[in-house]
Design a protein around this motif. Structure first.
Motif, short mmCIF file in Angstrom:
data_model
loop_
_atom_site.label_atom_id
_atom_site.label_comp_id
_atom_site.label_asym_id
_atom_site.label_seq_id
_atom_site.Cartn_x
_atom_site.Cartn_y
_atom_site.Cartn_z
N GLU A 246 3.04 6.03 -2.77
CA GLU A 246 4.33 6.91 -3.57
C GLU A 246 4.52 6.88 -5.07
O GLU A 246 4.76 7.80 -5.44
N SER B 201 0.80 -1.09 -0.07
CA SER B 201 0.18 0.05 -0.13
C SER B 201 0.81 1.30 0.00
O SER B 201 0.56 2.32 -0.76
N ARG B 202 1.85 1.17 0.76
CA ARG B 202 2.82 2.34 0.76
C ARG B 202 3.17 2.75 -0.65
O ARG B 202 3.80 3.77 -1.13
#
Length: 165
Positions: free
Chosen positions: A58, A53-54
């Motif tokens: 990004e 998810s990060r």
């Protein structure tokens, strides 16, 4: 001259037919002299769901940063409001000084779209904005709202860009 890069924001990434949607969007953009930047283009890998998810977050911010303009699907999503991720992307783009267009906007004002418990209030008792706008005033004034679908919106973007350059 570089072709304008258009970030396509919206809940479309959750559609079962998103790959076909992206192909159509890319084709429409190419026909209009635009480049489509589509969330979900890059494979994101990670050891955990949090890492994935990060990574998606990004990548999408990098795509937004590289875009000249943003085109956002403002259709109702899981309720009476646009997708919260899309709304974030609009705010991020506006904060970066990018022009944003919104499409799939309801034709009626917000007050008439939301079921009311008592006049002027939703069933949860919260007041409904009554400015005659089809979306929250922060979206209605930050985006150019386009009557129509993605192809109509992209045509408007291409014409606006051509008249500006």
């Amino acid at each position: 001259m570089n072709l304008p890069r258009i970030y396509l924001a919206g809940p479309d990434v959750f559609k079962r037919d998103y790959p076909q949607h992206k192909r159509n969007a890319r084709r429409w953009c190419a026909e209009l002299g635009l480049v489509a930047l589509c969330p979900g283009d890059d494979e994101v890998v990670g050891d955990t769901r949090a890492a994935v998810s990060r990574g998606i977050f990004e990548i999408n911010l990098a795509l937004l940063d590289s875009a000249d303009y943003v085109v956002a699907n403002l259709a109702n999503f899981r309720g009476h409001e646009p997708d919260s991720g899309t709304v974030f992307e609009i705010g991020y783009a506006i904060g970066r000084g990018k022009k944003v267009w919104g499409y799939n906007t309801p034709q009626h004002d917000l007050l008439s779209q939301i079921p009311q418990g008592e006049p002027g209030h939703c069933r949860d008792g919260m007041q409904i904005e009554d400015f005659g706008l089809p979306r929250n005033l922060m979206l209605a004034h930050s985006c150019e709202l386009v009557d129509g679908d993605l192809s109509a919106c992209l045509l408007k973007v291409a014409r606006w860009h051509a008249n500006r350059h």
